[in-house]
Design a protein around this motif. Sequence first.
Motif, mmCIF file in Angstrom:
data_model
loop_
_atom_site.group_PDB
_atom_site.id
_atom_site.type_symbol
_atom_site.label_atom_id
_atom_site.label_comp_id
_atom_site.label_asym_id
_atom_site.label_seq_id
_atom_site.Cartn_x
_atom_site.Cartn_y
_atom_site.Cartn_z
ATOM 1 N N ILE A 1 0.866 -1.171 0.000
ATOM 2 C CA ILE A 1 0.000 0.000 0.000
ATOM 3 C C ILE A 1 0.904 1.222 0.000
ATOM 4 O O ILE A 1 1.796 1.338 0.841
ATOM 5 C CB ILE A 1 -0.932 0.020 1.228
ATOM 6 C CG1 ILE A 1 -1.832 -1.216 1.214
ATOM 7 C CG2 ILE A 1 -1.737 1.302 1.280
ATOM 8 C CD1 ILE A 1 -2.652 -1.389 2.469
ATOM 9 N N VAL A 2 0.684 2.127 -0.948
ATOM 10 C CA VAL A 2 1.486 3.346 -1.047
ATOM 11 C C VAL A 2 0.576 4.547 -0.816
ATOM 12 O O VAL A 2 -0.443 4.706 -1.489
ATOM 13 C CB VAL A 2 2.160 3.463 -2.434
ATOM 14 C CG1 VAL A 2 2.966 4.751 -2.523
ATOM 15 C CG2 VAL A 2 3.042 2.256 -2.705
ATOM 16 N N LEU A 3 0.944 5.363 0.158
ATOM 17 C CA LEU A 3 0.234 6.606 0.443
ATOM 18 C C LEU A 3 1.253 7.726 0.431
ATOM 19 O O LEU A 3 2.105 7.807 1.324
ATOM 20 C CB LEU A 3 -0.465 6.550 1.806
ATOM 21 C CG LEU A 3 -1.611 5.570 1.928
ATOM 22 C CD1 LEU A 3 -2.076 5.451 3.362
ATOM 23 C CD2 LEU A 3 -2.767 6.011 1.042
ATOM 24 N N GLY A 4 1.185 8.555 -0.588
ATOM 25 C CA GLY A 4 2.169 9.630 -0.708
ATOM 26 C C GLY A 4 3.559 9.058 -0.885
ATOM 27 O O GLY A 4 3.812 8.294 -1.813
#
Length: 92
Positions: free
Chosen positions: A26-29
């Motif tokens: 999961i990539v957030l920013g």
Amino acid sequence: MWESVSKVRRLMADMEVRREPCYSCIVLGKESQVFLAGETSHPEKDEIFGLLKELDAEMKRRGYIPDTSSVLHDLEQQGNDDCEDCHCFKVH
């Protein structure tokens, strides 16, 4: 079909075939989190699974029916619809 799946799994075990563990990312920013299938050591595991349960309940409430046609596990035999035992959700 499940007999064939079981046969292949037995053959793999007999031949000592090992597969890489599955994972989700999961990539957030600029931050990313990687989760291995079955992992229970993530420090925010309880919050993550809690959110997944909420999302699962909301999707079901809205009529979402997952496509399990390519799942190579006998879900009916497992009898397990618990979010903590799944590896990933695919949301369209």
